[in-house]
Structures are given as structure tokens and as C-alpha cells.
Design an enzyme around this catalytic site. Structure first.
Site, PDB file in Angstrom:
ATOM      1  N   TYR A   1     -19.319  -2.577 -26.501  1.00  0.00           N
ATOM      2  CA  TYR A   1     -20.111  -1.619 -25.726  1.00  0.00           C
ATOM      3  C   TYR A   1     -20.802  -0.579 -26.597  1.00  0.00           C
ATOM      4  CZ  TYR A   1     -15.751   1.325 -25.185  1.00  0.00           C
ATOM      5  OH  TYR A   1     -14.610   2.068 -25.349  1.00  0.00           O
ATOM      6  N   GLU A   2     -21.720   0.137 -25.974  1.00  0.00           N
ATOM      7  CA  GLU A   2     -22.646   1.051 -26.658  1.00  0.00           C
ATOM      8  C   GLU A   2     -23.517   0.318 -27.684  1.00  0.00           C
ATOM      9  OE1 GLU A   2     -22.986   3.790 -25.382  1.00  0.00           O
ATOM     10  OE2 GLU A   2     -21.118   3.994 -24.287  1.00  0.00           O
ATOM     11  N   GLY A   3     -23.789  -0.944 -27.391  1.00  0.00           N
ATOM     12  CA  GLY A   3     -24.571  -1.775 -28.306  1.00  0.00           C
ATOM     13  C   GLY A   3     -23.636  -2.571 -29.185  1.00  0.00           C
TER      14      GLY A   3
END
Length: 596
Positions: free
Chosen positions: A439-441
Site C-alpha cells: 500500500y501507498e504505492g
């Protein structure tokens, strides 16, 4: 067994000793935060982490979150822990005093985040996402929105989320479909669905403030047509208290591999009233302000899990007896020796220790830059801090979470079969750590950001913020007698990084796939060299302290030993990364898709 005691001595070493020469310190705006005050804050944070959050970690994992009549219930004890956390001012630690925050340095905030993540990663997401949301709002929201929402979000009375992902699009946000229709009063009505929304619904706060990416009716196609909106769960009344429901509902909560005490929700917006944050069609700019803050914090999540896994493994290795030492019996009164005597167990424990100390040292450097970016009055220092943060954010996010997951896996390996059994508690670390790489890229996206955006930006200016201090350090210490071999190893790894940079720059100009093929190895290589630089500095500083007659002999000797292990056993990975980068994309890309 889940064991955790905050590594306060190492944190204080990083905060007060290691980076004093980096040019990011001596900030007038932070003068009131003396070492004694900072230490007192960290010691209190350690108590909260160890005494309040850690006991809820495994029970929260077992119980998980539940959805009842549209309301998400967090596990037993979480509401009481959150109330204590909020009332203690921990939600407001690093926030701007203008909105009720305490304004502590980001260095202190990141150390506190590490402790919270070590003790209870699921819990950390609730206040963590809110802090990211307030960062975006401070930068882009109107004064009216700030006045209405920031004080309650900063205090922790209300929490926040970031709503990006939709079922048909994750990284490629240009395909999102959530609509925002303008109203005569300046508000918008949002309709659409979002998935994977951390803390999207829960029972910890009286209101939840969603920051939602959506598209206006006349918006351009793709990412150039995305706007950001503030959408509260409950519309505030005139007195600021939560009023009527705002058309935000929970379709489901995700059943996840880990982070089971963190409510990850599918949300529906049904003509939900929202307000524009920032400029129309410039939503990604505002959201990335939040995401970049969160990406550094996600890196800290990897470090936090790694530290907890390491300490749990050390505890077991000292307690578990199995076999005899190859150098002679160490426990003559028992049937076997503790497994910490075995070289391979030592290999695992030292690897875990070195990963954690290296990440903590680098995070301390990046945190000092975050403070300088915000508070320095020197334009040159501020610019250098901005450049360094831009370069290191994808490294911190990707490398720290990769190493955190590797460390969690090594923790299970130290326990052997018992580690694979849920009762040990250490398998939870593996499950919880895994999401931080996604997550968050995803970490692959972080690597592409590094080589595709950060390296070529401003003719390579970002790189100079890192390359210059490292090359100056190597040049100044080449003849160092005690640690000459260490400096030599750093010089070779740094040379591999420089050659890799040149290779990517040359090949990437002709063929973007060449740069992309090298991205992951390059990100790891940059992280390895950065940690090696920190370890070399740490070893030299520790040696100087010992020479001065410091009473903390054990701490400084251990610091030197860990540094030596890093240079002997971990930094050589730099050579493998360089060779992989140099090999190019051919073997990676030539196989036809149908052949897979």
C-alpha cells in the site's frame, strides 16, 4: 512470544549524536525541544507502546474487526486504548500548534511512530492516516475548511482517511469513476465506490473525515481530471458537533492476510456532500502531499515490525535449548545449549539487528531533513532538505518495508516449527509486514518513481544532496586506521552506485524499459549505500566515545560490532545489485507473453 521493549538508547544515539554534522540541525523554531525534553517524550511514548498497545496486538489479531448493521467494531480494548492515546496528546504530537498540535520535531514523531508500529501496527493506522490527512489539508484546504475540521482532527477527536482505490483501478488513478457534481452553494455531491480504505469506518472517533479523489462532470480524461474532496461521515452542525449522516456507507470490510485489527473497508458514497480541497483537477497534487507523508511513515512501519520481530527472536534464542555449541558446551547443567550459540542463528539475529539499526539511522537523517524543510530560514538548506526528501522517500518506503518483511521471516525461522504456529505470535509479524510493501504505492512503483522521476529531475540535482556528503566523508576518512577496511567497502559500494546511476541514465534515455528493468535493484542499492554511510559514521563516533572513556562501553562496542557485520555480510549485496543492473533488460523482457 511477542516481546518488545522500545530501543530508546539507540533512538537517542540517532537523535542526539549521529547526524549532528548533516547541516539540517540548529533550527531556531525547534530550540525549545531540548534533548532532555525529547528524551522524556520518548520515554513516555515507550510506556504507552509497551503497556497499552502491545498487550492488544495479538488479541486484536485474533478477534479482528466486525461489521454490525453498517458499523465497524474494533477489537476489545481498542476504544479504551485510543481514548488514552488521544487524551495523552499523542495524536497531536507533530502537528502545527495553530490547530492544537504540539509542534514537536518530525525526528521525535518518527521515533514515536516506530514504537507504536512495533507494539501494534494495526492500531497505528488509525492516528497515522489522520496525521497524513491533516498534512494535505494544511497545505491545500481553504481557511474555512481548516477552521472547521483541523482542530478536531489534530486532537484525534475526529479521524481521517484517504480514498483513492476503486475496484477497477489501483495505481492507475486516471481510470477512477467516482463523480463529484457541483452544487449552487459551492459544495459537491459525490457518488461512487472505493475499496481498501484503511480506517474507513470504526468506533474509535465520533466522526470520520474522508479525503476522496473524484472527477467533476467537465473534467479532462485521465489523471489531469482528478480533484480532491473532503467528505465527512457526519455533517457538522453549527456548533461543530456531528450532525446528520452524509450518505457514506460500508459495503464490507476486507478479510485480510494481516492487520486484522485495522478496519479496511469498501465504502459507498451516495450523493455525499463534500468540499473541494485545492484547485479543480489538481487533486493528485494535494493527495500526493498526504501520500508522501504516509510513504515515509509506511517505511517506519517496516522498521517497527522488524524491531519487534528481532526482539522476539532474541528472547527465544536465549531461552530455547537445542544441540551443543560447536566450540564447546556452554550450558553444562542443561541437556543442551541455547540456540543463540549456533552460527546460523547468530547470522539471522545479526542480520535482523543490522537491518533495524541501519533503517533507524537513515530514518533519523531523513527526519532531520523533514524538519529542515519545514523550519529552516536558510534557502539553501531548505532546498537541499527538499531534494534529499524527494530522493529518499521512495527508498525509505521500499527498502525499509522489504527489510521489515525479511526480518519478520527471519524471526519465524529462528523459532523453527514453533514460529509457524500461531501461539508463538511471531507469524503475525510476517502477515502484518506484508501489506507495507504494497500500500501507498507498491515497492515496484516506488522504484519506478526513483529512477523515472527523481534521478532525472533538475538534471540530477536530487542526487547531489546524497552523493556530496557521502563522497566527502569517504575522501576525508580514507586513511582512517581503525576503520580503513570499512571505508574501503563503502567506497566500493558507492562506486557501484555511481556506475549504476550512469548506466541507467545512458540506457534509459534510449529505452525507458532499461531504466524500469533496473529500478528495483537500484532502489535497494541506494538504500544499502545510505545505510552503509550511516553505519560508518556510527562506528567512528562510537570509537571516539570509547576513547573518551564513556561508561556506556557495551552500547558503543555493540554499535561497532553491528557495523562490522553490516559491512562484512550485508553491504556486499551492492555488488550483486550492480551486476544485475548492468545486465540490462534483455533476459527479463525477451520471453513472449504466451510463453509464461
Amino acid at each position: 512470544m511477542q516481546v518488545y521493549e522500545a530501543p530508546l538508547r539507540d533512538m537517542k544515539f540517532v537523535l542526539h549524536e549521529l547526524h549532528n554534522d548533516d547541516g539540517f540541525g540548529n533550527l531556531e523554531a525547534l530550540e525549545e525541544f531540548t534533548p532532555d525534553l525529547v528524551d522524556a517524550v520518548l520515554e513516555e511514548a515507550a510506556k504507552v507502546a509497551q503497556e497499552v498497545l502491545l498487550p492488544l496486538n495479538r488479541s486484536g489479531d485474533i478477534e479482528g474487526c466486525t461489521l454490525e448493521n453498517g458499523v465497524v467494531r474494533t477489537p476489545k480494548g481498542f476504544k479504551e486504548a485510543y481514548d488514552l492515546f488521544r487524551d495523552g496528546g499523542w495524536c497531536a504530537l507533530a502537528s502545527d500548534p495553530e490547530w492544537g498540535g504540539q509542534g514537536l520535531p518530525e525526528q521525535v514523531n518518527k521515533m514515536t511512530e516506530e514504537m507504536i508500529c512495533s507494539a501494534n501496527l494495526s492500531f497505528s493506522l488509525y492516528p497515522g492516516l489522520t496525521h497524513g490527512g491533516t498534512t494535505a489539508m494544511e497545505a491545500y484546504a481553504s481557511d474555512e475548511l481548516k477552521q472547521a475540521y483541523l482542530p478536531k482532527m489534530v486532537s484525534g477527536e475526529w479521524s481521517g482517511t484517504m480514498c483513492l482505490t476503486e475496484a477497477h483501478c489501483g495505481t492507475d488513478l486516471g481510470m477512477l469513476r467516482t463523480k463529484a457534481v457541483p452544487q449552487d452553494d459551492g459544495s459537491y455531491k459525490l457518488s461512487g465506490g472505493k475499496i481498501f480504505i484503511s480506517a474507513g469506518e470504526h468506533d474509535l472517533t465520533e466522526n470520520i473525515i474522508h479525503l476522496v479523489l473524484a472527477r467533476m462532470p467537465d473534467a479532462p480524461a485521465g489523471v489531469k481530471g482528478i480533484s480532491l474532496f473532503l467528505v465527512p461521515k457526519y455533517l457538522p452542525k453549527d456548533d461543530g458537533t456531528p450532525g446528520e449522516a452524509n450518505g457514506v456507507s460500508v459495503a464490507a470490510i476486507e478479510h485480510k492476510m494481516g492487520l486484522k485489527a485495522s478496519a479496511t473497508c469498501q465504502l459507498n458514497f451516495d450523493d455525499s456532500v463534500g468540499w473541494l480541497v485545492g484547485k479543480p483537477n489538481k487533486g493528485l497534487e494535494a493527495m500526493f502531499k498526504m501520500m508522501n507523508t504516509e510513504r515515509v511513515s509506511v517505511g517506519i512501519q517496516g522498521l517497527g515490525i522488524g524491531e519487534a520481530a528481532y526482539q522476539s527472536a532474541v528472547y527465544y534464542a536465549k531461552e530455547r535449548v537445542q544441540g551443543r555449541s560447536l566450540s564447546g558446551v556452554k550450558n553444562p547443567d542443561g541437556p543442551a545449549d541455547p540456540i543463540i550459540v549456533h552460527p546460523d542463528v547468530r547470522r539471522m539475529l545479526m542480520t535482523m539487528r543490522a537491518y533495524n539499526e541501519g533503517c533507524r539511522a537513515l530514518s533519523g537523517w531523513v527526519s532531520r531533513a523533514l524538519d529542515a524543510e519545514k523550519h529552516s530560514t536558510d534557502p539553501e538548506v531548505k532546498q537541499r532538505a527538499e531534494d534529499f526528501i524527494a530522493l529518499m522517500t521512495p527508498v525509505v518506503k521500499a527498502v525499509f518495508t522489504d527489510l521489515g518483511f525479511e526480518t519478520a521471516n527471519l524471526g519465524v525461522q529462528c523459532y523453527g516449527g514453533h514460529g509457524y504456529i500461531a501461539e508463538s505470535g511471531v507469524e503475525q509479524y510476517v502477515r502484518d509486514a506484508r501489506i507495507a510493501m504494497i500500500y501507498e504505492g507498491t515497492n515496484g512503483i516506488q522504484a519506478l518513481d526513483l529512477v523515472g522521476r527523481k534521478l532525472p529531475a533538475h538534471m540530477g540535482r536530487y542526487l547531489r544532496s546524497f552523493f556530496h556528503p557521502v563522497s566527502q566523508f569517504i575522501e576525508a576518512n580514507k586513511e582512517q586506521e581503525t576503520f580503513g577496511k570499512m571505508i574501503e567497502g563503502l567506497e566500493k559500494a558507492f562506486g557501484a552506485l555511481q556506475l549504476s546511476t550512469a548506466t541507467i541514465a545512458e540506457k534509459g534515455l534510449k529505452d525507458p524499459e532499461e531504466a524500469a528493468a533496473a529500478a528495483t535493484e537500484y532502489t535497494r542499492l541506494l538504500g544499502l549505500v545510505a545505510m552503509g554511510y550511516c553505519f560508518a559514521k556510527a562506528a567512528m563516533l562510537a570509537q571516539a566515545k570509547l576513547a573518551e572513556g564513556s561508561e556506556e562501553t557495551a552500547f558503543y562496542k555493540a554499535k561497532i560490532t553491528t557495523a562490522r557485520f553490516y559491512f562484512d555480510r550485508i553491504l556486499p549485496q551492492a555488488t550483486a545489485a550492480f551486476l544485475a543492473i548492468k545486465s540490462g533488460k534483455a533476459s527479463m523482457m525477451e520471453l513472449e507473453a504466451d510463453a509464461f
